[in-house]
Design a protein around this motif. Structure first.
Motif, mmCIF file in Angstrom:
data_model
loop_
_atom_site.group_PDB
_atom_site.id
_atom_site.type_symbol
_atom_site.label_atom_id
_atom_site.label_comp_id
_atom_site.label_asym_id
_atom_site.label_seq_id
_atom_site.Cartn_x
_atom_site.Cartn_y
_atom_site.Cartn_z
ATOM 1 N N TRP A 194 -9.027 6.522 -2.027
ATOM 2 C CA TRP A 194 -7.776 7.118 -1.548
ATOM 3 C C TRP A 194 -6.604 6.177 -1.774
ATOM 4 O O TRP A 194 -5.501 6.612 -2.103
ATOM 5 C CB TRP A 194 -7.875 7.455 -0.063
ATOM 6 N N ALA A 195 -6.820 4.876 -1.624
ATOM 7 C CA ALA A 195 -5.742 3.899 -1.810
ATOM 8 C C ALA A 195 -5.218 3.909 -3.236
ATOM 9 O O ALA A 195 -4.082 3.482 -3.488
ATOM 10 C CB ALA A 195 -6.220 2.504 -1.437
ATOM 11 N N LEU A 196 -6.018 4.399 -4.192
ATOM 12 C CA LEU A 196 -5.617 4.419 -5.591
ATOM 13 C C LEU A 196 -5.276 5.836 -6.060
ATOM 14 O O LEU A 196 -5.420 6.160 -7.232
ATOM 15 C CB LEU A 196 -6.716 3.813 -6.464
ATOM 16 N N THR A 197 -4.830 6.668 -5.129
ATOM 17 C CA THR A 197 -4.250 7.960 -5.484
ATOM 18 C C THR A 197 -2.730 7.827 -5.436
ATOM 19 O O THR A 197 -2.193 6.805 -4.993
ATOM 20 C CB THR A 197 -4.694 9.058 -4.513
ATOM 21 N N ARG A 198 -2.032 8.857 -5.879
ATOM 22 C CA ARG A 198 -0.575 8.805 -5.844
ATOM 23 C C ARG A 198 -0.066 8.591 -4.427
ATOM 24 O O ARG A 198 0.806 7.758 -4.185
ATOM 25 C CB ARG A 198 0.006 10.103 -6.429
ATOM 26 N N CYS A 199 -0.595 9.345 -3.498
ATOM 27 C CA CYS A 199 -0.172 9.212 -2.098
ATOM 28 C C CYS A 199 -0.617 7.867 -1.524
ATOM 29 O O CYS A 199 0.146 7.179 -0.839
ATOM 30 C CB CYS A 199 -0.747 10.359 -1.274
ATOM 31 N N GLY A 200 -1.855 7.479 -1.804
ATOM 32 C CA GLY A 200 -2.374 6.224 -1.278
ATOM 33 C C GLY A 200 -1.598 5.022 -1.772
ATOM 34 O O GLY A 200 -1.335 4.074 -1.010
ATOM 35 N N LEU A 201 -1.195 5.029 -3.040
ATOM 36 C CA LEU A 201 -0.441 3.905 -3.595
ATOM 37 C C LEU A 201 0.923 3.768 -2.934
ATOM 38 O O LEU A 201 1.425 2.649 -2.754
ATOM 39 C CB LEU A 201 -0.286 4.073 -5.103
ATOM 40 N N HIS A 202 1.538 4.888 -2.559
ATOM 41 C CA HIS A 202 2.797 4.798 -1.811
ATOM 42 C C HIS A 202 2.584 4.076 -0.481
ATOM 43 O O HIS A 202 3.425 3.264 -0.067
ATOM 44 C CB HIS A 202 3.366 6.197 -1.558
ATOM 45 N N HIS A 203 1.475 4.368 0.170
ATOM 46 C CA HIS A 203 1.211 3.720 1.452
ATOM 47 C C HIS A 203 0.819 2.256 1.285
ATOM 48 O O HIS A 203 1.176 1.416 2.122
ATOM 49 C CB HIS A 203 0.122 4.488 2.210
ATOM 50 N N VAL A 204 0.113 1.932 0.221
ATOM 51 C CA VAL A 204 -0.208 0.524 -0.050
ATOM 52 C C VAL A 204 1.076 -0.258 -0.325
ATOM 53 O O VAL A 204 1.282 -1.360 0.203
ATOM 54 C CB VAL A 204 -1.176 0.421 -1.242
ATOM 55 N N LEU A 205 1.954 0.316 -1.145
ATOM 56 C CA LEU A 205 3.223 -0.349 -1.433
ATOM 57 C C LEU A 205 4.073 -0.487 -0.168
ATOM 58 O O LEU A 205 4.719 -1.525 0.047
ATOM 59 C CB LEU A 205 3.999 0.445 -2.485
ATOM 60 N N GLY A 206 4.059 0.558 0.671
ATOM 61 C CA GLY A 206 4.793 0.473 1.928
ATOM 62 C C GLY A 206 4.290 -0.655 2.799
ATOM 63 O O GLY A 206 5.078 -1.371 3.441
ATOM 64 N N SER A 207 2.980 -0.874 2.799
ATOM 65 C CA SER A 207 2.398 -1.966 3.580
ATOM 66 C C SER A 207 2.800 -3.322 3.018
ATOM 67 O O SER A 207 3.088 -4.264 3.770
ATOM 68 C CB SER A 207 0.867 -1.839 3.598
ATOM 69 N N VAL A 208 2.814 -3.433 1.688
ATOM 70 C CA VAL A 208 3.231 -4.696 1.057
ATOM 71 C C VAL A 208 4.680 -5.007 1.401
ATOM 72 O O VAL A 208 5.032 -6.138 1.772
ATOM 73 C CB VAL A 208 3.039 -4.615 -0.473
ATOM 74 N N TYR A 209 5.538 -4.013 1.289
ATOM 75 C CA TYR A 209 6.950 -4.215 1.626
ATOM 76 C C TYR A 209 7.121 -4.532 3.111
ATOM 77 O O TYR A 209 8.026 -5.294 3.486
ATOM 78 C CB TYR A 209 7.760 -2.973 1.270
ATOM 79 N N ALA A 210 6.282 -3.954 3.960
ATOM 80 C CA ALA A 210 6.370 -4.229 5.390
ATOM 81 C C ALA A 210 6.060 -5.691 5.687
ATOM 82 O O ALA A 210 6.673 -6.303 6.581
ATOM 83 C CB ALA A 210 5.412 -3.324 6.159
ATOM 84 N N VAL A 211 5.118 -6.270 4.956
ATOM 85 C CA VAL A 211 4.799 -7.692 5.114
ATOM 86 C C VAL A 211 5.940 -8.557 4.598
ATOM 87 O O VAL A 211 6.292 -9.578 5.197
ATOM 88 C CB VAL A 211 3.485 -8.035 4.386
ATOM 89 N N LEU A 212 6.540 -8.151 3.465
ATOM 90 C CA LEU A 212 7.628 -8.928 2.887
ATOM 91 C C LEU A 212 8.899 -8.854 3.718
ATOM 92 O O LEU A 212 9.685 -9.809 3.747
ATOM 93 C CB LEU A 212 7.923 -8.435 1.467
ATOM 94 N N SER A 213 9.118 -7.717 4.374
ATOM 95 C CA SER A 213 10.352 -7.541 5.135
ATOM 96 C C SER A 213 10.080 -6.775 6.429
ATOM 97 O O SER A 213 10.441 -5.600 6.570
ATOM 98 C CB SER A 213 11.373 -6.784 4.271
ATOM 99 N N PRO A 214 9.427 -7.423 7.401
ATOM 100 C CA PRO A 214 9.095 -6.743 8.661
ATOM 101 C C PRO A 214 10.344 -6.490 9.509
ATOM 102 O O PRO A 214 11.297 -7.273 9.493
ATOM 103 C CB PRO A 214 8.153 -7.734 9.343
#
Length: 473
Positions: A194-214
């Motif tokens: 699921w993490a490597l679907t279109r929707c899942g990748l948006h959520h993975v990227l959102g998590s990465v950005y959340a760590v970079l800019s909480p």
């Protein structure tokens, strides 16, 4: 015997210093200066912002392709991305005067993107394939790119309009390299989880950005995540998906994201046909029962294809004179729903199939009845042809070759090179027959004279184009 001088008693100040040193914890580890490493942290964060933005570029194009097609989605994407990147470096001085942490908005925008897409795609027909991708990414990806580049710029700038050209150039190089390599890394893994679907990748990227800019703004994304998990048909199988399709007399039977695109099987319950779809393209289809007026064509074990081209491809076995091999072999490069390959198999021809997408191959068997007695190679046809053509012994030799790799509104350029066609010639018997489906006109548009590659002088070849008729004989 010489006398030694009397020992001098340390002063009170020296005694206090010795006592202070004795109270310090002792360690055998060397004293390490971490100041240089700490100075690298902003550069590392800047690099991660750029890599995340490059990944988001690929994910955005993946999300648009099922609606607008791969080619229209990418038509202006690169030029707009480049313009935004350098606009940020030019305008960052003005943006800094606003004194606000804009990077805090990035994870919020990314995590809300699936919901925005679910709403915006309703206007895709009205906007069309040219304006639609631009408007859609203008609401979803381009703001994320702008803010990501700005965040990276503030972490690497020299605060001088001339000297800033150095970090700007390095940043663009990092971003460009990431954009060119990330699709190759992810492509063959899309849909594996699921993490490597279109929707899942948006959520993975959102998590990465959340760590970079909480920030506390992340609390507002709970509703978006809940909607993705339960109600967004882009992210999960919901009843709303078929409710929408039922208005046009369609129902979706199966769907899965894969390395060539968003693969789905749809059926029109009114007219009675079933199709296999990859993103914006139809890979094939067949009538589940003959349409009105064609009831006499209801043959046992045979379903009429919706496109005549798939039947025409099978005509390679009708060429006169036929190949001399009493037990002919066939190669199908590209499968679709397997109409042509299945016909050759049912006529007793030993058939090999080369198909890049494992989901396309699986669905052709499960939903379109591809005969099981064949050999399948689930890999890139370029590598298959290169490997087989390079063999000196035990090289496969085919009497019939079907070359049909049309998808996404075009044909992949990698399968229409001189090297591929020369490789196909090596694995085809001298009296073999090849059928090619292409959007190109040979030899004018491609620069490749196919007849001269495959056909000796004493034989003949007719190449037909739907737009130009017979242009070589």
């Amino acid at each position: 015997m010489s006398s030694q001088p009397p020992l001098q008693r340390p002063s009170d100040k020296e005694l206090r210093e010795m006592a202070r040193r004795a109270q310090k914890p002792r360690s055998s580890l060397p004293n390490i200066d971490f100041s240089a490493a700490l100075q690298m942290v902003p550069l590392l964060r800047a690099g991660l912002f750029l890599i995340a933005a490059a990944t988001a570029s690929y994910v955005s194009q993946l999300s648009l392709s099922p609606v607008y097609g791969e080619i229209p989605s990418a038509l202006y994407h690169d030029r707009i991305v480049t313009g935004i990147f350098f606009s940020v470096w030019i305008l960052k001085g003005l943006i800094k005067k606003l004194s606000w942490k804009f990077s805090a908005l990035i994870p919020v925008l990314v995590l809300y993107t699936p919901q925005l897409l679910n709403y915006i795609f309703r206007y895709s027909t009205e906007w069309g394939p040219v304006k639609g991708p631009i408007i859609t990414e203008g609401v979803t990806y381009y703001p994320v790119l702008f803010l990501s580049v700005y965040a990276a710029a503030t972490l690497t700038e020299f605060n001088h309009i001339l000297f800033d050209a150095i970090p700007a150039g390095i940043s663009y190089a990092v971003f460009s390299i990431a954009r060119s390599t990330i699709p190759d890394i992810l492509r063959n893994h899309i849909g594996s989880s699921w993490a490597l679907t279109r929707c899942g990748l948006h959520h993975v990227l959102g998590s990465v950005y959340a760590v970079l800019s909480p920030s506390l703004l992340l609390a507002s994304t709970i509703a978006a995540i809940f909607h993705s998990a339960n109600y967004n048909p882009m992210c999960s199988w919901t009843s709303a998906l078929n409710e929408t399709l039922s208005a046009s007399n369609h129902t979706i039977i199966a769907r899965h994201e894969s390395n060539t695109g968003y693969i789905s099987v749809l059926e029109n319950f009114n007219s009675g046909y079933r199709v296999l779809r990859c993103d914006h393209s139809l890979l094939g289809g067949e009538w589940q029962h003959p349409p009105a007026g064609f009831e006499h064509m209801n043959y046992a074990g045979f379903k009429e294809p919706i496109y005549a081209i798939f039947v025409i491809m099978e005509a390679v076995r009708l060429v006169d004179p036929a190949p001399k091999n009493p037990k002919p072999r066939a190669l199908a490069v590209g499968l679709g729903i397997g109409t042509s390959a299945d016909a050759l198999i049912k006529h007793g021809i030993d058939t090999d199939i080369v198909e890049l997408d494992p989901v396309v191959y699986r669905y052709s068997k499960e939903y379109f009845g591809l005969a099981p007695n064949h050999t399948a190679y689930i890999e890139d046809a370029v590598e298959f042809v290169k490997r087989e053509a390079a063999k000196n012994v035990e090289r496969k030799k085919y009497d019939y070759i079907l070359h049909d790799v049309f998808t996404g509104g075009a044909v992949p350029a990698s399968l229409f090179t001189l090297e591929v066609f020369e490789g196909l010639k090596k694995i085809m018997n001298s009296d073999g027959v090849i059928a090619i489906v292409s959007t190109l006109s040979y030899p004018s548009a491609s620069g490749i004279d196919l007849p001269s590659i495959f056909i000796p002088v004493q034989w003949y070849c007719s190449c037909a184009s739907t737009s130009e008729g017979v242009f070589h004989e």
